[in-house]
Design a protein around this motif. Structure first.
Motif, PDB file in Angstrom:
ATOM      1  N   ILE A 288      -5.223  -4.475  -2.426  1.00 26.88           N
ATOM      2  CA  ILE A 288      -4.932  -3.057  -2.243  1.00 26.88           C
ATOM      3  C   ILE A 288      -5.306  -2.361  -3.543  1.00 26.88           C
TER       4      ILE A 288
ATOM      5  N   THR B  64      -4.924   4.746  -0.697  1.00 30.80           N
ATOM      6  CA  THR B  64      -5.134   3.341  -1.047  1.00 30.80           C
ATOM      7  C   THR B  64      -6.264   2.772  -0.201  1.00 30.80           C
TER       8      THR B  64
ATOM      9  N   SER C 143       0.962   3.913  -3.065  1.00 38.53           N
ATOM     10  CA  SER C 143       0.667   5.311  -2.776  1.00 38.53           C
ATOM     11  C   SER C 143       1.813   6.220  -3.221  1.00 38.53           C
TER      12      SER C 143
ATOM     13  N   ILE D 102      -7.725  -0.982   1.295  1.00 41.26           N
ATOM     14  CA  ILE D 102      -7.342  -2.371   1.537  1.00 41.26           C
ATOM     15  C   ILE D 102      -8.588  -3.161   1.886  1.00 41.26           C
TER      16      ILE D 102
ATOM     17  N   TRP E 146      -5.147  -2.382  -8.947  1.00 40.18           N
ATOM     18  CA  TRP E 146      -5.204  -3.202  -7.748  1.00 40.18           C
ATOM     19  C   TRP E 146      -4.082  -4.230  -7.770  1.00 40.18           C
TER      20      TRP E 146
ATOM     21  N   ALA F 192       0.838  -1.202   0.000  1.00 45.62           N
ATOM     22  CA  ALA F 192       0.000   0.000   0.000  1.00 45.62           C
ATOM     23  C   ALA F 192       0.872   1.251   0.000  1.00 45.62           C
TER      24      ALA F 192
END
Length: 116
Positions: free
Chosen positions: A35, A24, A16, A26, A74, A12
């Motif tokens: 993520i 992000t 980012s 999750i 993702w 993540a």
């Protein structure tokens, strides 16, 4: 070895950072952690390379267009498997672009042209 949760947090952060600090999301199930992040309208070449590096660190990754034309990327990891994760990825997006995790830390010295 690190837990899936630790790996998800690292992914993540990488995702980012590659997207300029994008938020992000999750989502976890009993067998995987996903993520997600929304893509900005344009990505510079260096940011695109960093994004691909972050996505490649997972077990699966993808890209979706959602309603209204927004785009999402993702990456997924499996929960039941402990894996080695190299979270020391250099996301230096300076003028020379991102350095790859296995590239030398010192900048390369340009070579002189060959004499003919």
């Amino acid at each position: 070895m690190c837990s899936a949760e630790t790996q998800a947090a690292a992914l993540a952060a990488l995702l980012s950072a590659a997207l300029g600090g994008a938020e992000t999301r999750i989502e976890a199930t009993c067998d995987r952690i996903r993520i997600e992040a929304d893509l900005p309208g344009e990505l510079a070449a260096a940011a695109h390379a960093a994004l691909l590096g972050a996505l490649a660190a997972g077990a699966r990754f993808g890209h979706e267009r959602v309603s209204g034309g927004a785009e999402t990327v993702w990456v997924e990891i499996d929960v039941d498997v402990d894996v080695d994760v190299d979270v020391d990825v250099d996301l230096d997006l300076g003028k020379d672009g991102p350095r790859q995790p296995d590239s030398p830390r010192a900048p390369r010295t340009p070579r002189a042209p060959r004499s003919k």
